[in-house]
Scaffold this active site. Structure first.
Site, short mmCIF file in Angstrom:
data_model
loop_
_atom_site.label_atom_id
_atom_site.label_comp_id
_atom_site.label_asym_id
_atom_site.label_seq_id
_atom_site.Cartn_x
_atom_site.Cartn_y
_atom_site.Cartn_z
N GLU A 177 0.87 -1.16 0.00
CA GLU A 177 0.00 0.00 0.00
C GLU A 177 0.91 1.23 0.00
O GLU A 177 1.84 1.30 0.82
CB GLU A 177 -0.88 -0.01 1.26
CG GLU A 177 -1.95 1.04 1.17
CD GLU A 177 -2.81 1.15 2.41
OE1 GLU A 177 -2.74 0.27 3.28
OE2 GLU A 177 -3.54 2.15 2.49
N ARG A 217 5.46 -13.18 9.55
CA ARG A 217 6.07 -11.91 9.22
C ARG A 217 7.43 -11.81 9.91
O ARG A 217 7.70 -12.46 10.90
CB ARG A 217 5.17 -10.74 9.59
CG ARG A 217 4.89 -10.55 11.06
CD ARG A 217 3.75 -9.56 11.29
NE ARG A 217 4.08 -8.23 10.83
CZ ARG A 217 3.38 -7.57 9.89
NH1 ARG A 217 2.33 -8.12 9.36
NH2 ARG A 217 3.73 -6.35 9.54
N LYS A 264 4.27 0.66 9.78
CA LYS A 264 4.45 1.88 9.02
C LYS A 264 3.95 3.09 9.79
O LYS A 264 4.50 4.18 9.66
CB LYS A 264 3.73 1.76 7.67
CG LYS A 264 4.54 0.92 6.68
CD LYS A 264 4.00 1.05 5.28
CE LYS A 264 2.85 0.10 5.06
NZ LYS A 264 2.47 -0.02 3.64
P1 ATP Z 1 1.36 -1.91 8.17
O1 ATP Z 1 2.75 -1.86 8.66
O2 ATP Z 1 0.75 -0.56 8.09
O3 ATP Z 1 0.52 -2.96 8.82
P2 ATP Z 1 1.97 -3.50 5.92
O4 ATP Z 1 3.37 -3.59 6.34
O5 ATP Z 1 1.09 -4.66 5.96
O6 ATP Z 1 1.33 -2.31 6.66
P3 ATP Z 1 1.63 -3.42 3.08
O7 ATP Z 1 2.05 -2.34 2.16
O8 ATP Z 1 0.21 -3.81 3.05
O9 ATP Z 1 2.01 -2.88 4.48
O10 ATP Z 1 2.54 -4.69 2.89
C1 ATP Z 1 2.80 -5.23 1.62
C2 ATP Z 1 3.17 -6.68 1.76
O11 ATP Z 1 4.28 -6.84 2.60
C3 ATP Z 1 2.03 -7.49 2.35
O12 ATP Z 1 1.86 -8.65 1.54
C4 ATP Z 1 2.51 -7.85 3.71
O13 ATP Z 1 2.03 -9.13 4.08
C5 ATP Z 1 4.03 -7.85 3.55
N1 ATP Z 1 4.66 -7.51 4.81
C6 ATP Z 1 4.45 -6.39 5.53
N2 ATP Z 1 5.18 -6.42 6.67
C7 ATP Z 1 5.87 -7.59 6.65
C8 ATP Z 1 6.79 -8.21 7.55
N3 ATP Z 1 7.16 -7.62 8.69
N4 ATP Z 1 7.31 -9.40 7.22
C9 ATP Z 1 6.96 -9.99 6.05
N5 ATP Z 1 6.09 -9.47 5.18
C10 ATP Z 1 5.54 -8.28 5.46
#
Ligand code: ATP
Ligand code: MG
Length: 791
Positions: A49, A276, A286
């Site tokens: 996003e 994650r 974020k």
């Molecule tokens: P927020 O931190 O606001 O919850 P987000 O990190 O989920 O947002 P996105 O832009 O939706 O932000 O993430 C894009 C992709 O990265 C998604 O498929 C998410 O599953 C993956 N992702 C985000 N954070 C992690 C993480 N810490 N480890 C592995 N994958 C991640």
């Protein structure tokens, strides 16, 4: 943003492990899907996003999706999941594209945007209405929430649930045409208000938002919800494998229901979840990263302390190191916090063969060589690489009468085991000569300004002519030839491993010393004019990169990572590490248990009963921290001990390790002295335990430090530095000692080469002794083998 020179964007990921070695549940699924012909061509996607910059957690998701596609001959796409008008911005789109490219990946086809699919998603909304699978609900947000029911009670159907298809189509048209205000109505799927999975109780599909969207402007006003948009975006793009993090496990049911309901042709996309990535001593959300930026706790998204890709890039980390780390961590089904030492290890491992060695001094103090011939300047040849890097190269470093060394490397009152400069002591200057300090010159305030030294003119290259051993080697630069340097030393942004785990404000855990700038540092002249992005190892100081904004005067360098290695800790696989840690904990718990029992019977307070307050504290230790019963009781029984433990645990999050040190080791070092009489507090113990747990010092060294702390010698860090107890694992730093040992024992060397190989242990012993036991024995073994078998 300085472009990377070390790495071409399209370079295949050949630095990663052999594909055949990779075996995890994700690869298993893809393999099975290909074998069963569910899919013929693998398509994955990375769906960020655009509401912030990418971080190291995203890197893990990126590496997974791109590498799986590559391994199975498929493609990976980049799609912006831009369905929230309020928080998204084109700045983020551009930053994310740049970061994915920098990581070394090229996505298939154009960049894609969910906002291009809004019309298609609305068409499908109408189809669902026509099929009796969706309805417009005019209930308020609160009513909808209340109507959901609870885990134990089914939901109550909305009054609008049974509107006719025509009424629904008309209402949905009004929503889309902007005839209703925000919150007046939503489109909901008609699934099951009694579903066990609460998410299936008629989930929301569209809501009204009269807001400006960075790509769609103001005209579009119905925004799809994540659960509706994500699966259908995947379907539109022909994605076959949709990887996401574990928190979406329950959402998979909606994902599959919608794919079925809009009748997507096979191969249909399927979602698979993985753990994650969470890294210690940082935050990854974020929202929190944004807060750090907007509240100016850091200088921006690319501040080198940030776990963002752009921050890591500016810090000097390479894309190869990030990819290697992501692959090494691997995919799992269980969330856990990855030790930051593993990431640092990957960074060092990568930089070791990329960053030539250079000399610089952070906090200079002058030395003057009283017996150096006048203004003569000698050009010494210095190796760019240590022996364990298979690369050649040297450069000249000027050496003359006036030199600069690190203020820290001089001690007025040297502690036992001091191997660096002190009055009347000898030390080796790296690549140069052995010098002895003969006089300390002070200014009127008593501050040391200059050290007068005698240079042993026969020790060029660091070897003494008479074979006497000089164990210490320090770095230096020429006072007259060195160039000004601003060195920025970065440390962990937070003081605790999980700043956002404890509740409360994560900002309270910020590390006030996360950035230390040395503005008066000096670097050897070969670094003059080094271009932004240039990476070097400043010997004994760490790996550095020339900052993107460095204009050259002074040269500005960021420390990427220190030289301290925790190799022993990460060399084993994650599983083996965990198993070993568990076994060790069990053994330690058993030992501690016996010890506690012994003490209890000695003290005659067997079977003590705790007060209600104490029991509450003990319960917290047991349940929240996982401490063994007896440890929890032992700590809780004395308020003073519990406080001491809490303070230590506030610094070092490994509760077991802290308990072990607070209970057993402390007793060994302090006997029965009450805690209040100790010359240090719980936090200091925590810092010591962290040093041991991080692998900065060995456990044996840790005990020595604790004894010194009990004796009032100061802080753990101070004692470690004064006694030079930091684990030595950098081959370059060990070589002078090895040279010295071999030079001093020429007879044994000849005998060894003549066949007396049993002498090997003797050499190891000598080196270990010279380093006060701080060298990594494995490394000593390897270097010695090389040296003894080579010449
Ligand atoms: P927020 O931190 O606001 O919850 P987000 O990190 O989920 O947002 P996105 O832009 O939706 O932000 O993430 C894009 C992709 O990265 C998604 O498929 C998410 O599953 C993956 N992702 C985000 N954070 C992690 C993480 N810490 N480890 C592995 N994958 C991640
Ligand atoms: Mg998200």
């Amino acid at each position: 943003m300085s472009e990377e020179t070390t790495h071409a964007p399209d370079e295949p990921s050949d630095t990663l492990r052999d594909d055949s070695a990779r075996d995890d549940f994700i690869r298993d699924k893809v393999r099975a899907d290909l074998a069963s012909s569910r899919v013929e061509h693998v398509v994955t996607r990375f769906p960020p996003e655009p509401n912030g910059y990418l971080h190291i957690g995203h890197a893990k998701a990126i590496v997974l999706s791109f590498e799986v596609a590559r391994e199975f001959g498929g493609v990976c796409r980049l799609r912006f999941d831009d369905t929230n008008p309020e928080t998204e911005d084109i700045e983020y789109v551009e930053a994310i594209e740049r970061d994915v490219r920098w990581l070394g990946y090229t996505w298939d086809g154009p960049t894609r945007f969910a906002s291009d699919y809004f019309e298609q998603l609305a068409e499908w909304g109408e189809k669902l209405i026509r099929d009796g699978k969706a309805y417009v609900d005019r209930s308020s947000e609160d009513e909808i929430r209340a109507g959901r029911g609870s885990i134990t009670e089914p939901g109550t159907p909305s009054p609008d649930r049974d509107l006719s298809v025509d009424d629904n189509l008309e209402l949905f048209r009004q929503m889309r045409a902007g005839e209703m205000p925000d919150g007046a109505a939503v489109l909901r799927a008609k699934i099951d208000m009694a579903a066990a999975n609460m998410l299936m109780r008629d989930p929301l599909l569209f809501r009204i938002r009269h807001a400006h969207h960075y790509r769609r402007g103001d005209a579009w006003c119905i925004y799809p919800m994540y659960d509706y948009a994500h699966c259908l975006e995947d379907a539109i793009e022909g994605v076959t494998h949709s990887f996401c993090t574990l928190e979406f496990e329950n959402n998979r049911e909606i994902y599959d229901w919608l794919i079925e309901a809009v009748e997507i042709e096979p191969p249909r996309p399927e979602q698979t979840e993985f753990a994650r990535l969470s890294l210690g001593f940082t935050v990854m959300s974020k929202r929190k990263l944004l807060q750090l930026v907007t509240d100016q706790h850091v200088a921006g998204w690319d501040d080198p302390r940030m776990p963002t890709i752009s921050g890591l890039r500016r810090r000097g980390v390479t894309p190869e190191a990030i990819r290697r780390f992501a692959e090494d961590v691997g995919v799992a089904k269980r969330n856990n916090v990855i030790d930051i030492a593993r990431f640092e290890h990957a960074i060092r491992d990568d930089l070791n063969h990329r960053a030539p060695r250079r000399l610089a001094v952070l906090d200079p103090i002058e030395i003057e060589l009283e017996n150096w011939p006048g203004d003569h300047v000698e050009q010494l040849e210095a190796d760019d690489w240590p022996r364990d890097v298979p690369k050649d190269g040297t450069r000249a470093v000027p050496f003359g009468r006036r030199l600069l060394v690190e203020r820290e490397d001089f001690a007025e009152d040297p502690p036992e085991g001091w191997h660096r400069l002190a009055l009347g002591r000898e030390v080796r200057l790296r690549y140069a000569y052995v010098v002895e300090c003969t006089e300390v010159v002070r200014d009127t305030a008593g501050r040391v300004t200059t050290l007068r030294c005698r240079v042993d003119l026969k020790s060029r290259g660091g070897k003494t002519a008479d074979g006497r051993s000089v164990p210490g080697t320090i770095h230096w630069v020429s006072a007259d030839h060195s160039v000004p340097l601003e060195a920025r030393l970065y440390d962990r942004l937070f003081r605790v491993e999980q700043p956002d785990a404890t509740g409360g404000d994560f900002l309270q855990h910020l590390n006030p010393e996360s950035l230390v700038v040395h503005t008066d540092a000096r670097a050897e002249p070969s670094l003059a004019g080094a271009a932004p992005g240039t990476r070097v190892q400043l010997e004994r100081l760490g790996y550095f990169v020339v900052d993107q904004d460095s204009a050259g005067d002074p040269l500005v360098m960021n420390r990427t990572v220190t030289l301290r290695d925790t190799w022993a800790k990460v060399a084993q696989t994650a599983d083996a590490r965990e198993a070993a840690a568990r076994a060790q904990r069990r053994a330690e718990e058993k030992k501690a248990y016996k010890e506690a029992q012994r003490r209890q019977s000695e003290a005659g307070d067997d079977g003590v009963t705790l007060s209600a307050d104490e029991e509450r504290i003990a319960a917290r230790y047991r349940d929240a921290l996982g401490l063994a019963e007896h440890d929890a009781t032992l700590l809780a029984r004395h308020a003073e001990r519990a406080e001491f433990f809490d303070a230590a645990h506030g610094i070092c999050s490994d509760a077991h390790a802290v308990a072990r040190w607070a209970i057993n080791e402390l007793r060994g070092a302090a006997g029965d002295r009450p805690l209040s009489e100790l010359p240090f507090e719980g936090a200091a113990l925590g810092r010591l335990v962290a040093l041991v747990e991080d692998g900065a010092i060995t456990a044996a060294a840790g005990k020595e430090v604790l004894a010194a702390m009990v004796a009032g010698e100061g802080t753990p860090e101070g004692i470690v530095d004064a006694r030079n107890l930091r684990r030595i694992d950098d081959a370059g730093a060990l070589e002078p000692t090895i040279d010295a040992v071999l030079a001093a024992n020429a007879g044994q060397v000849a005998a060894y080469r003549g066949g007396k190989t049993a002498l090997f242990g003797f050499f190891i012993g000598q080196v270990m002794q010279q380093t006060g036991g701080t060298a990594d024995p494995q490394m000593v073994r390897r270097l010695l083998t090389e040296r003894l078998d080579a010449d």
